[in-house]
Design a protein around this motif. Structure first.
Motif, PDB file in Angstrom:
ATOM      1  N   LEU A  94       1.046  -1.104   0.040  1.00 49.93           N
ATOM      2  CA  LEU A  94      -0.003   0.001   0.010  1.00 49.93           C
ATOM      3  C   LEU A  94       0.916   1.138  -0.071  1.00 49.93           C
ATOM      4  O   LEU A  94       0.299   2.292  -0.518  1.00 49.93           O
ATOM      5  CB  LEU A  94      -0.899   0.135   1.116  1.00 49.93           C
ATOM      6  CG  LEU A  94      -2.106  -0.932   1.121  1.00 49.93           C
ATOM      7  CD1 LEU A  94      -2.913  -0.967   2.516  1.00 49.93           C
ATOM      8  CD2 LEU A  94      -2.849  -0.679  -0.227  1.00 49.93           C
ATOM      9  N   GLY A  95       1.915   1.161   0.758  1.00 49.31           N
ATOM     10  CA  GLY A  95       2.971   2.368   0.730  1.00 49.31           C
ATOM     11  C   GLY A  95       3.467   2.757  -0.890  1.00 49.31           C
ATOM     12  O   GLY A  95       3.520   3.659  -1.322  1.00 49.31           O
ATOM     13  N   TRP A  96       3.887   1.640  -1.559  1.00 43.75           N
ATOM     14  CA  TRP A  96       4.187   1.643  -3.111  1.00 43.75           C
ATOM     15  C   TRP A  96       2.888   2.222  -3.755  1.00 43.75           C
ATOM     16  O   TRP A  96       3.102   3.201  -4.587  1.00 43.75           O
ATOM     17  CB  TRP A  96       4.566   0.423  -3.393  1.00 43.75           C
ATOM     18  CG  TRP A  96       5.066   0.542  -5.096  1.00 43.75           C
ATOM     19  CD1 TRP A  96       4.287   0.176  -5.957  1.00 43.75           C
ATOM     20  CD2 TRP A  96       6.128   1.279  -5.493  1.00 43.75           C
ATOM     21  NE1 TRP A  96       5.078   0.431  -7.144  1.00 43.75           N
ATOM     22  CE2 TRP A  96       6.038   0.962  -6.998  1.00 43.75           C
ATOM     23  CE3 TRP A  96       7.180   1.902  -4.943  1.00 43.75           C
ATOM     24  CZ2 TRP A  96       6.994   1.472  -7.803  1.00 43.75           C
ATOM     25  CZ3 TRP A  96       8.280   2.333  -5.829  1.00 43.75           C
ATOM     26  CH2 TRP A  96       8.089   2.375  -7.304  1.00 43.75           C
ATOM     27  N   PHE A  97       1.778   1.552  -3.561  1.00 41.45           N
ATOM     28  CA  PHE A  97       0.599   2.217  -4.403  1.00 41.45           C
ATOM     29  C   PHE A  97       0.481   3.716  -4.004  1.00 41.45           C
ATOM     30  O   PHE A  97      -0.051   4.564  -4.870  1.00 41.45           O
ATOM     31  CB  PHE A  97      -0.602   1.536  -3.693  1.00 41.45           C
ATOM     32  CG  PHE A  97      -1.828   1.695  -4.627  1.00 41.45           C
ATOM     33  CD1 PHE A  97      -2.097   1.009  -5.774  1.00 41.45           C
ATOM     34  CD2 PHE A  97      -2.887   2.417  -4.196  1.00 41.45           C
ATOM     35  CE1 PHE A  97      -3.301   1.458  -6.658  1.00 41.45           C
ATOM     36  CE2 PHE A  97      -3.924   2.623  -4.714  1.00 41.45           C
ATOM     37  CZ  PHE A  97      -4.355   2.116  -6.106  1.00 41.45           C
ATOM     38  N   ILE A  98       0.490   4.157  -2.777  1.00 38.58           N
ATOM     39  CA  ILE A  98       0.268   5.396  -2.417  1.00 38.58           C
ATOM     40  C   ILE A  98       1.351   6.368  -3.181  1.00 38.58           C
ATOM     41  O   ILE A  98       1.051   7.376  -3.726  1.00 38.58           O
ATOM     42  CB  ILE A  98       0.178   5.756  -0.935  1.00 38.58           C
ATOM     43  CG1 ILE A  98      -0.943   5.264  -0.163  1.00 38.58           C
ATOM     44  CG2 ILE A  98       0.477   7.596  -0.852  1.00 38.58           C
ATOM     45  CD1 ILE A  98      -0.821   5.228   1.231  1.00 38.58           C
ATOM     46  N   PHE A  99       2.606   6.073  -3.162  1.00 37.52           N
ATOM     47  CA  PHE A  99       3.632   6.597  -3.711  1.00 37.52           C
ATOM     48  C   PHE A  99       3.186   6.842  -5.237  1.00 37.52           C
ATOM     49  O   PHE A  99       3.718   7.894  -5.829  1.00 37.52           O
ATOM     50  CB  PHE A  99       4.952   5.983  -3.570  1.00 37.52           C
ATOM     51  CG  PHE A  99       6.002   6.465  -4.093  1.00 37.52           C
ATOM     52  CD1 PHE A  99       6.759   7.838  -3.895  1.00 37.52           C
ATOM     53  CD2 PHE A  99       6.784   5.944  -5.512  1.00 37.52           C
ATOM     54  CE1 PHE A  99       7.714   8.312  -4.690  1.00 37.52           C
ATOM     55  CE2 PHE A  99       7.695   6.494  -6.358  1.00 37.52           C
ATOM     56  CZ  PHE A  99       8.190   7.707  -5.667  1.00 37.52           C
ATOM     57  N   ARG A 100       2.942   5.678  -5.908  1.00 36.07           N
ATOM     58  CA  ARG A 100       2.733   5.566  -7.370  1.00 36.07           C
ATOM     59  C   ARG A 100       1.481   6.713  -7.653  1.00 36.07           C
ATOM     60  O   ARG A 100       1.274   7.250  -8.696  1.00 36.07           O
ATOM     61  CB  ARG A 100       2.474   4.359  -7.800  1.00 36.07           C
ATOM     62  CG  ARG A 100       3.733   3.533  -8.014  1.00 36.07           C
ATOM     63  CD  ARG A 100       4.916   4.435  -8.451  1.00 36.07           C
ATOM     64  NE  ARG A 100       4.531   4.816  -9.808  1.00 36.07           N
ATOM     65  CZ  ARG A 100       5.657   6.052 -10.290  1.00 36.07           C
ATOM     66  NH1 ARG A 100       6.734   6.252  -9.621  1.00 36.07           N
ATOM     67  NH2 ARG A 100       5.474   6.408 -11.440  1.00 36.07           N
ATOM     68  N   ILE A 101       0.274   6.654  -6.802  1.00 35.29           N
ATOM     69  CA  ILE A 101      -0.948   7.367  -7.087  1.00 35.29           C
ATOM     70  C   ILE A 101      -0.388   8.884  -6.859  1.00 35.29           C
ATOM     71  O   ILE A 101      -0.874   9.587  -7.857  1.00 35.29           O
ATOM     72  CB  ILE A 101      -1.719   7.095  -5.777  1.00 35.29           C
ATOM     73  CG1 ILE A 101      -2.389   5.820  -5.942  1.00 35.29           C
ATOM     74  CG2 ILE A 101      -2.799   8.330  -5.639  1.00 35.29           C
ATOM     75  CD1 ILE A 101      -3.483   5.993  -7.267  1.00 35.29           C
ATOM     76  N   MET A 102       0.722   9.210  -6.150  1.00 33.86           N
ATOM     77  CA  MET A 102       1.046  10.655  -5.903  1.00 33.86           C
ATOM     78  C   MET A 102       1.864  10.867  -7.134  1.00 33.86           C
ATOM     79  O   MET A 102       2.484  12.027  -7.487  1.00 33.86           O
ATOM     80  CB  MET A 102       1.966  10.872  -4.743  1.00 33.86           C
ATOM     81  CG  MET A 102       1.228  10.822  -3.350  1.00 33.86           C
ATOM     82  SD  MET A 102       0.003  11.850  -3.379  1.00 33.86           S
ATOM     83  CE  MET A 102      -1.387  10.987  -2.746  1.00 33.86           C
ATOM     84  N   GLN A 103       2.066  10.000  -8.109  1.00 35.04           N
ATOM     85  CA  GLN A 103       3.080  10.349  -9.327  1.00 35.04           C
ATOM     86  C   GLN A 103       2.016  10.064 -10.648  1.00 35.04           C
ATOM     87  O   GLN A 103       2.374  10.223 -11.837  1.00 35.04           O
ATOM     88  CB  GLN A 103       4.150   9.334  -9.544  1.00 35.04           C
ATOM     89  CG  GLN A 103       5.043   9.395  -8.502  1.00 35.04           C
ATOM     90  CD  GLN A 103       5.669  10.831  -8.405  1.00 35.04           C
ATOM     91  OE1 GLN A 103       5.860  11.498  -9.243  1.00 35.04           O
ATOM     92  NE2 GLN A 103       5.748  11.019  -7.013  1.00 35.04           N
TER      93      GLN A 103
END
Length: 177
Positions: A94-103
């Protein structure tokens, strides 16, 4: 010229249906772009909308952390490896998902526009805020004292006239007693 004979309406070109090939392929294309972004490592406009991205990611991260904490509490009956391993794995995903959503470009463009609009807002100064808060609190206190006085005056006047009977034996305003 340009008139239609016998009042018959001119024919229009048919509109493409929304559920046809164009609507579905656009959704598939958007989903493919989202998946491509999800597995990418590139940053999209990294210096624009920075504060909006940081605060949005922090808010989403807080929600994830609270959910993982609750999940950890549910797993207390299992072994320590399970208790820590599963929430950690879910947290990393989920941390990676949040990081990618912010990109993700459409979301980033929205955050950039939001931050630009927030920079246009005329914020009040600390002194003006202090003065306005003082005025509001003073007005509330004065109105409370005034209404308490009016209520006390009418209550005593009506008790003297015998209209309001209160013996003090129950809750204020109750008829017990």
């Amino acid at each position: 010229m340009g008139k239609v004979k016998d009042g018959a309406p001119a024919s229009k070109a048919p509109k493409p249906s929304k559920g046809g090939a164009t609507g579905g392929s656009k959704r598939r294309k958007d989903f493919a772009l989202f998946l491509a972004n999800l597995f990418s490592v590139s940053l999209y406009k990294p210096m624009q909308g920075r504060h909006a991205r940081i605060y949005s990611a922090a808010g989403l991260g807080l929600i994830v952390v609270l959910g993982l904490w609750r999940f950890y509490d549910v797993l207390l009956v299992y072994s320590p490896a399970t208790r820590f391993g599963i929430p950690t794995a879910i947290g990393l995903v989920l941390g990676w998902f949040i990081f990618r959503i912010m990109q993700y470009p459409p979301f980033v463009e929205f955050l950039i526009a939001t931050e630009a609009e927030m920079n246009k807002v005329s914020w009040t100064s600390r002194d003006d805020l202090y003065r306005a808060t003082t005025v509001v609190l003073t007005t509330v206190v004065l109105m409370s004292v005034f209404l308490f006085g009016v209520d006390w005056l009418w209550s005593n006047l009506l008790q003297l006239l015998g209209v309001l009977k209160f013996g003090g034996g129950g809750a204020f305003g109750s008829s017990a007693g």
